[in-house]
Enzyme design. Structure first.
Site, PDB file in Angstrom:
ATOM      1  N   LEU A 135       0.828  -1.202   0.000  1.00  0.00           N
ATOM      2  CA  LEU A 135       0.000   0.000   0.000  1.00  0.00           C
ATOM      3  C   LEU A 135       0.868   1.261   0.000  1.00  0.00           C
ATOM      4  O   LEU A 135       0.678   2.166  -0.804  1.00  0.00           O
ATOM      5  CB  LEU A 135      -0.915  -0.029   1.248  1.00  0.00           C
ATOM      6  CG  LEU A 135      -1.836   1.165   1.461  1.00  0.00           C
ATOM      7  CD1 LEU A 135      -2.875   1.284   0.356  1.00  0.00           C
ATOM      8  CD2 LEU A 135      -2.568   1.021   2.819  1.00  0.00           C
ATOM      9  N   GLU A 373       1.679  -0.420   9.968  1.00  0.00           N
ATOM     10  CA  GLU A 373       0.225  -0.655  10.037  1.00  0.00           C
ATOM     11  C   GLU A 373      -0.479   0.460  10.831  1.00  0.00           C
ATOM     12  O   GLU A 373      -1.391   0.210  11.624  1.00  0.00           O
ATOM     13  CB  GLU A 373      -0.065  -2.048  10.591  1.00  0.00           C
ATOM     14  CG  GLU A 373       0.472  -3.108   9.639  1.00  0.00           C
ATOM     15  CD  GLU A 373      -0.211  -4.441   9.748  1.00  0.00           C
ATOM     16  OE1 GLU A 373      -1.392  -4.491  10.096  1.00  0.00           O
ATOM     17  OE2 GLU A 373       0.468  -5.443   9.445  1.00  0.00           O
TER      18      GLU A 373
HETATM   19  C1  LIG Z   1       9.901  -2.069   8.447  1.00  0.00           C
HETATM   20  C2  LIG Z   1       8.686  -1.541   7.762  1.00  0.00           C
HETATM   21  C3  LIG Z   1       7.816  -2.424   7.152  1.00  0.00           C
HETATM   22  C4  LIG Z   1       6.687  -1.951   6.471  1.00  0.00           C
HETATM   23  N1  LIG Z   1       5.875  -2.827   5.804  1.00  0.00           N
HETATM   24  C5  LIG Z   1       4.884  -2.344   5.012  1.00  0.00           C
HETATM   25  C6  LIG Z   1       4.132  -3.218   4.169  1.00  0.00           C
HETATM   26  O1  LIG Z   1       4.330  -4.443   4.152  1.00  0.00           O
HETATM   27  N2  LIG Z   1       3.197  -2.678   3.343  1.00  0.00           N
HETATM   28  C7  LIG Z   1       2.941  -1.341   3.312  1.00  0.00           C
HETATM   29  O2  LIG Z   1       2.079  -0.927   2.550  1.00  0.00           O
HETATM   30  N3  LIG Z   1       3.623  -0.485   4.114  1.00  0.00           N
HETATM   31  C8  LIG Z   1       4.600  -0.952   4.954  1.00  0.00           C
HETATM   32  N4  LIG Z   1       5.316  -0.091   5.747  1.00  0.00           N
HETATM   33  C9  LIG Z   1       5.010   1.326   5.714  1.00  0.00           C
HETATM   34  C10 LIG Z   1       4.385   1.832   7.010  1.00  0.00           C
HETATM   35  O3  LIG Z   1       3.075   1.383   7.124  1.00  0.00           O
HETATM   36  C11 LIG Z   1       4.518   3.369   7.015  1.00  0.00           C
HETATM   37  O4  LIG Z   1       5.897   3.649   7.221  1.00  0.00           O
HETATM   38  C12 LIG Z   1       3.672   3.990   8.098  1.00  0.00           C
HETATM   39  O5  LIG Z   1       2.313   3.876   7.789  1.00  0.00           O
HETATM   40  C13 LIG Z   1       4.003   5.477   8.301  1.00  0.00           C
HETATM   41  O6  LIG Z   1       4.052   6.155   7.083  1.00  0.00           O
HETATM   42  P1  LIG Z   1       5.315   7.096   6.740  1.00  0.00           P
HETATM   43  O7  LIG Z   1       6.530   6.306   6.956  1.00  0.00           O
HETATM   44  O8  LIG Z   1       5.093   7.694   5.419  1.00  0.00           O
HETATM   45  O9  LIG Z   1       5.283   8.211   7.862  1.00  0.00           O
HETATM   46  P2  LIG Z   1       4.448   9.577   7.798  1.00  0.00           P
HETATM   47  O10 LIG Z   1       3.042   9.303   7.402  1.00  0.00           O
HETATM   48  O11 LIG Z   1       5.223  10.576   7.033  1.00  0.00           O
HETATM   49  O12 LIG Z   1       4.449   9.994   9.333  1.00  0.00           O
HETATM   50  C14 LIG Z   1       5.543  10.657   9.944  1.00  0.00           C
HETATM   51  C15 LIG Z   1       5.097  11.112  11.335  1.00  0.00           C
HETATM   52  O13 LIG Z   1       4.002  12.039  11.209  1.00  0.00           O
HETATM   53  C16 LIG Z   1       2.915  11.615  11.994  1.00  0.00           C
HETATM   54  N5  LIG Z   1       1.648  11.965  11.348  1.00  0.00           N
HETATM   55  C17 LIG Z   1       1.329  11.815  10.032  1.00  0.00           C
HETATM   56  N6  LIG Z   1       0.053  12.200   9.823  1.00  0.00           N
HETATM   57  C18 LIG Z   1      -0.437  12.593  11.033  1.00  0.00           C
HETATM   58  C19 LIG Z   1      -1.697  13.095  11.486  1.00  0.00           C
HETATM   59  N7  LIG Z   1      -2.727  13.242  10.651  1.00  0.00           N
HETATM   60  N8  LIG Z   1      -1.823  13.387  12.785  1.00  0.00           N
HETATM   61  C20 LIG Z   1      -0.785  13.238  13.657  1.00  0.00           C
HETATM   62  N9  LIG Z   1       0.415  12.753  13.289  1.00  0.00           N
HETATM   63  C21 LIG Z   1       0.584  12.439  12.001  1.00  0.00           C
HETATM   64  C22 LIG Z   1       3.072  10.094  12.102  1.00  0.00           C
HETATM   65  O14 LIG Z   1       2.414   9.587  13.240  1.00  0.00           O
HETATM   66  C23 LIG Z   1       4.591   9.948  12.190  1.00  0.00           C
HETATM   67  O15 LIG Z   1       4.993  10.096  13.524  1.00  0.00           O
HETATM   68  C24 LIG Z   1       6.419  -0.555   6.455  1.00  0.00           C
HETATM   69  C25 LIG Z   1       7.298   0.328   7.097  1.00  0.00           C
HETATM   70  C26 LIG Z   1       8.418  -0.141   7.732  1.00  0.00           C
HETATM   71  C27 LIG Z   1       9.352   0.833   8.378  1.00  0.00           C
END
Ligand SMILES: Cc1cc2nc3c(=O)[nH]c(=O)nc-3n(C[C@H](O)[C@H](O)[C@H](O)COP(=O)(O)OP(=O)(O)OC[C@H]3O[C@@H](n4cnc5c(N)ncnc54)[C@H](O)[C@@H]3O)c2cc1C
Length: 391
Positions: A135, A373
């Site tokens: 995703l 997640e």
């Molecule tokens: C090891 C690993 C495995 C993963 N596996 C998968 C997978 O199999 N499939 C998949 O699809 N994804 C996967 N992911 C992705 C993971 O789900 C995302 O990293 C996660 O959802 C956060 O998104 P981001 O990294 O873009 O952080 P961002 O969305 O940029 O967030 C950065 C910070 O801002 C905060 N933030 C963002 N929006 C808001 C809001 N509205 N209110 C308050 N705070 C907010 C967040 O809480 C966070 O602290 C994986 C990630 C990792 C690191």
């Protein structure tokens, strides 16, 4: 009160029926025997050996909810939670491999797949095919439905172009559930889920991330470059992929809660045995009341998180609302896992800081529970919404 009335009382929240208890024990025994000796090597190499993945299939934990008629174990979601917990007690990297396979990929196929798709993929997923769930993208993590991978309709096919980031199990997977938009102007209503086999032309697994924790679990980029997918591989309805994503992730996060309670249990096990052995000031450090109280608090928090995870999983299996409970169990269990693993490092002293002992890895592994997640902030958003605080 007679003894008879006691006999009809509902069971305690953590008393598992015999089948679940035996299942959890057998998975833990497997993990202790087959995985524990390789944890360090897998973490160093940032790889899960293919042969170990094969053994997980043979154990029956890669197709837990797949019906027996299709080659699976015919279990419930709760069995998946128990398996993820038992494996993560030894290695949370193996825990997440099994978690994604069961609570996301198989779960989505069971719920949204048509008969043809179930027949094509479920027997393979139960026996030799790892699945991945794609995703996230560079520009859309928490804001998942801002994704930009495009699926253009061409005749009876869709042609996918874009990049996915952070995809767990990519290295091992043969099947990917990939989310793309058929119409960017439609916002979330354009999002569609596709079933893509690894060898499909135009589909490539790209760069592998070099991570802080769960290092053996593969996390890679996916590159879709004009990848042609037949309509028969649309999972669910065109434009309804957002529903598939939300619903599977709502359930999947209970699995992450399970990974985190397993991790915390593993850290607690190590802490109890180490503090009993390590002697300072003429006695085992476990004899100091300050140490005992810290361990007692960790055990209390772990117990509370386990109740929350089990409760959310039971509600899900009973078809009752579980959204808030799932968000609450993930946020709490991941914070507890971080605290318990951190305490383990402290109580191991210098040995907690070096790779010859197992707890520094668990401390590194714990951090991911608050990120994937749905980050902790996003779980709090869900809980606040459930409390009616959001308009
Ligand atoms: C090891 C690993 C495995 C993963 N596996 C998968 C997978 O199999 N499939 C998949 O699809 N994804 C996967 N992911 C992705 C993971 O789900 C995302 O990293 C996660 O959802 C956060 O998104 P981001 O990294 O873009 O952080 P961002 O969305 O940029 O967030 C950065 C910070 O801002 C905060 N933030 C963002 N929006 C808001 C809001 N509205 N209110 C308050 N705070 C907010 C967040 O809480 C966070 O602290 C994986 C990630 C990792 C690191």
């Amino acid at each position: 009160m007679s003894d008879q009335s006691a006999a009809v009382l509902p069971p305690a929240l953590t008393s598992l029926p015999e089948d679940e208890q035996l299942f959890a024990e057998s998975v833990y025994q497997f993990a202790d025997r087959e995985i524990r000796p390789r944890v360090r090597e897998m973490d160093d190499a940032a790889k899960i050996p293919a042969e170990l993945v094969g053994r997980l299939f043979a154990l029956g934990v890669m197709g837990i909810e797949i019906p027996e008629a299709l080659g699976g174990s015919g279990g419930r979601f709760f069995h998946s939670v128990l398996a993820v917990e038992a494996l993560s007690r030894v290695d949370p990297s193996i825990g997440v491999l099994v978690d994604v396979q069961n609570t996301l990929v198989i779960n989505a196929l069971l719920k949204w797949g048509n008969d043809d798709q179930r027949r094509r993929y479920l027997p393979r997923l139960a026996t030799d095919m790892v699945g991945a769930y794609a995703l996230s993208e560079a520009g859309s993590g928490s804001d998942a439905f801002a994704l930009s991978t495009r699926a253009a309709e061409e005749g009876t096919d869709f042609v996918l172009t874009g990049r996915k980031l952070w995809i767990t199990n990519s290295q091992e997977a043969g099947l990917f559930i990939v989310f793309a938009t058929v119409n960017p102007a439609a916002g979330h209503r354009g999002i569609t889920a596709f079933l893509i086999e690894r060898d499909r032309p135009g589909f490539n697994v790209g760069r592998k991330e070099d991570k802080l924790g769960i290092r053996a679990s593969s996390t890679c980029e996916l590159v879709l470059d004009g990848c042609r997918v037949p309509r028969a591989n649309v999972l669910g309805e065109v434009g309804k992929g957002y529903k598939t994503a939300i619903e599977t992730l709502n359930e999947g996060r209970i699995g992450i809660g399970a990974q985190m309670i397993g991790l915390a249990q593993g850290a607690l096990d190590h802490t109890i045995s180490y503090t009993r052995e390590r002697r300072q000031f003429g006695k085992a450090i476990s004899q100091f009341q300050a140490v005992q109280h810290q361990i007692a608090r960790a055990a209390t928090e772990l117990h509370a998180s386990r109740l929350m995870v089990y409760e959310a999983a039971r509600l899900r299996d009973q078809g009752r609302p579980f959204l808030n409970e799932a968000a609450m169990c993930k946020i709490y269990a991941s914070e507890v896992a971080e605290r318990v693993a951190s305490l383990a490092v402290n109580l191991f002293g210098g040995n907690g800081f070096v790779k010859d002992y197992p707890v520094e890895k668990l401390f590194r592994d714990a951090k991911i529970g608050q990120i994937y997640e749905g980050t902790s902030n996003l779980q709090l958003e869900t809980i606040a919404k459930g409390l009616g605080l959001k308009s």
